[in-house]
Motif scaffolding. Sequence first.
Motif, short mmCIF file in Angstrom:
data_model
loop_
_atom_site.label_atom_id
_atom_site.label_comp_id
_atom_site.label_asym_id
_atom_site.label_seq_id
_atom_site.Cartn_x
_atom_site.Cartn_y
_atom_site.Cartn_z
N LEU A 371 0.80 -1.22 0.00
CA LEU A 371 0.00 0.00 0.00
C LEU A 371 0.83 1.27 0.00
CD1 LEU A 371 -2.59 -1.05 2.75
CD2 LEU A 371 -2.87 -1.24 0.29
N LEU A 372 2.15 1.12 0.12
CA LEU A 372 3.03 2.30 0.24
C LEU A 372 2.93 3.21 -0.98
CD1 LEU A 372 6.25 0.65 1.73
CD2 LEU A 372 4.62 2.16 2.92
N LYS A 373 2.93 4.50 -0.70
CA LYS A 373 2.98 5.49 -1.78
C LYS A 373 4.42 5.65 -2.25
CE LYS A 373 -0.80 8.09 0.42
NZ LYS A 373 -1.15 9.35 1.11
N THR A 374 4.58 6.40 -3.31
CA THR A 374 5.91 6.62 -3.88
C THR A 374 6.84 7.21 -2.83
OG1 THR A 374 4.95 7.01 -6.06
CG2 THR A 374 7.22 7.75 -5.70
N GLY A 375 7.97 6.53 -2.60
CA GLY A 375 8.99 7.05 -1.69
C GLY A 375 8.74 6.77 -0.22
N GLN A 376 7.56 6.21 0.11
CA GLN A 376 7.30 5.89 1.52
C GLN A 376 8.05 4.63 1.94
OE1 GLN A 376 3.02 5.55 1.95
NE2 GLN A 376 2.80 7.70 2.57
N LYS A 377 8.39 4.57 3.23
CA LYS A 377 9.03 3.35 3.75
C LYS A 377 8.63 3.13 5.21
CE LYS A 377 13.36 5.46 5.34
NZ LYS A 377 14.83 5.37 5.31
N LYS A 409 -1.82 5.92 4.72
CA LYS A 409 -2.88 6.65 4.02
C LYS A 409 -2.82 8.15 4.28
CE LYS A 409 -6.95 5.49 5.40
NZ LYS A 409 -8.26 4.79 5.55
N TYR A 410 -2.52 8.55 5.52
CA TYR A 410 -2.56 9.97 5.89
C TYR A 410 -1.19 10.65 5.85
CZ TYR A 410 -7.28 8.79 7.36
OH TYR A 410 -8.59 8.37 7.38
N SER A 411 -0.17 9.93 5.36
CA SER A 411 1.16 10.52 5.22
C SER A 411 1.43 10.81 3.75
CB SER A 411 2.24 9.57 5.76
OG SER A 411 2.09 9.40 7.15
N PRO A 412 2.24 11.82 3.46
CA PRO A 412 2.54 12.16 2.06
C PRO A 412 3.57 11.18 1.46
CG PRO A 412 3.75 13.59 3.53
CD PRO A 412 2.88 12.73 4.41
N ASN A 414 7.15 9.88 0.10
CA ASN A 414 8.52 10.01 0.65
C ASN A 414 8.54 10.13 2.18
OD1 ASN A 414 9.66 10.10 -2.04
ND2 ASN A 414 8.93 12.23 -2.16
N ALA A 415 7.44 9.81 2.81
CA ALA A 415 7.40 9.89 4.28
C ALA A 415 7.84 8.55 4.88
CB ALA A 415 6.00 10.23 4.76
N THR A 416 8.25 8.60 6.16
CA THR A 416 8.69 7.40 6.87
C THR A 416 7.70 7.06 7.98
OG1 THR A 416 11.02 7.90 6.43
CG2 THR A 416 10.53 6.40 8.28
N ILE A 417 7.39 5.76 8.07
CA ILE A 417 6.54 5.27 9.17
C ILE A 417 7.43 4.46 10.09
CG2 ILE A 417 4.66 3.74 9.84
CD1 ILE A 417 4.62 5.37 6.43
N ASP A 418 7.56 4.88 11.35
CA ASP A 418 8.40 4.19 12.32
C ASP A 418 7.55 3.21 13.12
OD1 ASP A 418 10.97 5.23 11.89
OD2 ASP A 418 10.39 7.11 12.88
N LEU A 419 8.03 1.98 13.20
CA LEU A 419 7.38 0.95 14.02
C LEU A 419 8.36 0.59 15.13
CD1 LEU A 419 4.79 -0.70 14.15
CD2 LEU A 419 5.87 -2.43 12.71
N LYS A 420 8.03 0.97 16.37
CA LYS A 420 8.94 0.76 17.50
C LYS A 420 8.27 -0.14 18.55
CE LYS A 420 11.37 5.16 16.99
NZ LYS A 420 11.83 6.41 17.65
#
Length: 501
Positions: A371-377, A409-412, A414-420
Amino acid sequence: MQHFLSDNHVFKLISEGISEGIIVVNKEQVIVATNSAADEMFLYDKSKLIGQPLETVIPRRYHQGHGTHVNNFVAKSKKRQMGKGRDLHGIRKNGEEFPVEVGLNPFKIDDETYVMALVIDITERKIKEKELSHWFRIFDESLNEIYVFNAQSFLFVDVNKEAQRNMGYSLEEFKTMTPYNIKPEIDRNQFLKLVAPLQNSEKAKLKFETTHQRKDGSIYPVEVHLQISAMGETKVFVAIILDITDRNNYTERLERKVEERTIQLTDALAKERELNELKTRFLSLVSHEFKTPLSSILTSITLLGKYTQTEQQDKRDKHVTTIRSKVKYLDAILNDFLSVERLDSGNTNYKLETFPLSKVINEVVYDANMLLKTGQKINYPEDIDDLIIEFDPKTLELALSNLVNNAIKYSPENATIDLKIKHVDTNIVINVIDEGIGIPLEEQKHIFNRYFRAENALLTQGTGIGLNIAKQHLENLGGTLEFSSEENKGSNFTILIPYHQ
């Protein structure tokens, strides 16, 4: 002698000058003289009673023994009142009985003994006595307190039994007291001002609420009805007092009940309004959330039919992927709705298992990568291979998938999602941190409400039920779901679950 009494001018002059009836009888109890007042009283024409036996003007029930009484009276020859202590009655010519008062006076003329009876018609007096007795009985037996006090000295003149009982004072004690003795909060001057309007008008009345103090010092609320009256030549105040303790208590209870009912009705109306809003929102949501992916699926199927050449396989694959993605999205929505229904009906069954936390994390991240958008990780959490937990894996996966998918979904781009993930005391703490649009401060209190969506998220696909069911499922198993957020900077959602080594 009879002729002498009838013709004696002195007798006539004296007897006709008084309003009471006069009847004179001889020793044989025959009437020998009357005056006009007696004739009128007994309804006889002038002199028609003369020569008649005395029993003519006495009711028949008194005839027996009456002659003996008269003879005894004549023998003693003393002036006295007849029938003292008893009710006496006369009888008129028409047979009507009426109450009388009789004074007897024996005298002699030419050695003949006579008795003169002075007769008074006391009909009006008896009526008034009866009325007075009636009102006195009402006064003394009233369940309300009644006070009569002098209009000048204010000393109590009379107080009924209920007032004596309730206040604890005897009548003798009351007669040394005034109204302001039982109202210690006011003095004589203040009381004078209170009753001043009554002093100037006999028709004026006062009605007010106050308190009285009993002999034992206890205070109770009363309603006072006060007016001026008279006892003979003396002006008095009459106060009727109602003990309103029960009424006040009832009023207070009623007010509390009304307040409680008002709150209940307000809450019920609010819930009904909320349910109506939820229903409207749900119908709108279903229409929108199903229509959009179904349209995409229909478009992809239509286009698939046009790509018939071998070299167009990549285009077919693209549309198949779209269809698969939209079907999976619809399946997720249906699962959310089913989960809501199970939560509401209490039919949710949890299955606790012991498993590596990394197993659920890997499945969530794998599905999210599609589901990741372009540049998201997504930054994968460190050092979790040794964390073995006891929990319902499907519940944890549902909650984590919801948070991670929302972060994407709510991040632009190239954004990063941190899972800690970290182990703190007896809990496992999982954080999902994004760099998205965030949640407006004024709307954060509603974020876990079912079907709620923040204003800045309305243009993005979503049902508004994911966070609600995730939080309820986690809490049912002893976990929690909390968050912090800042608009346009991102959100940090925290899952806390019990850790069993």
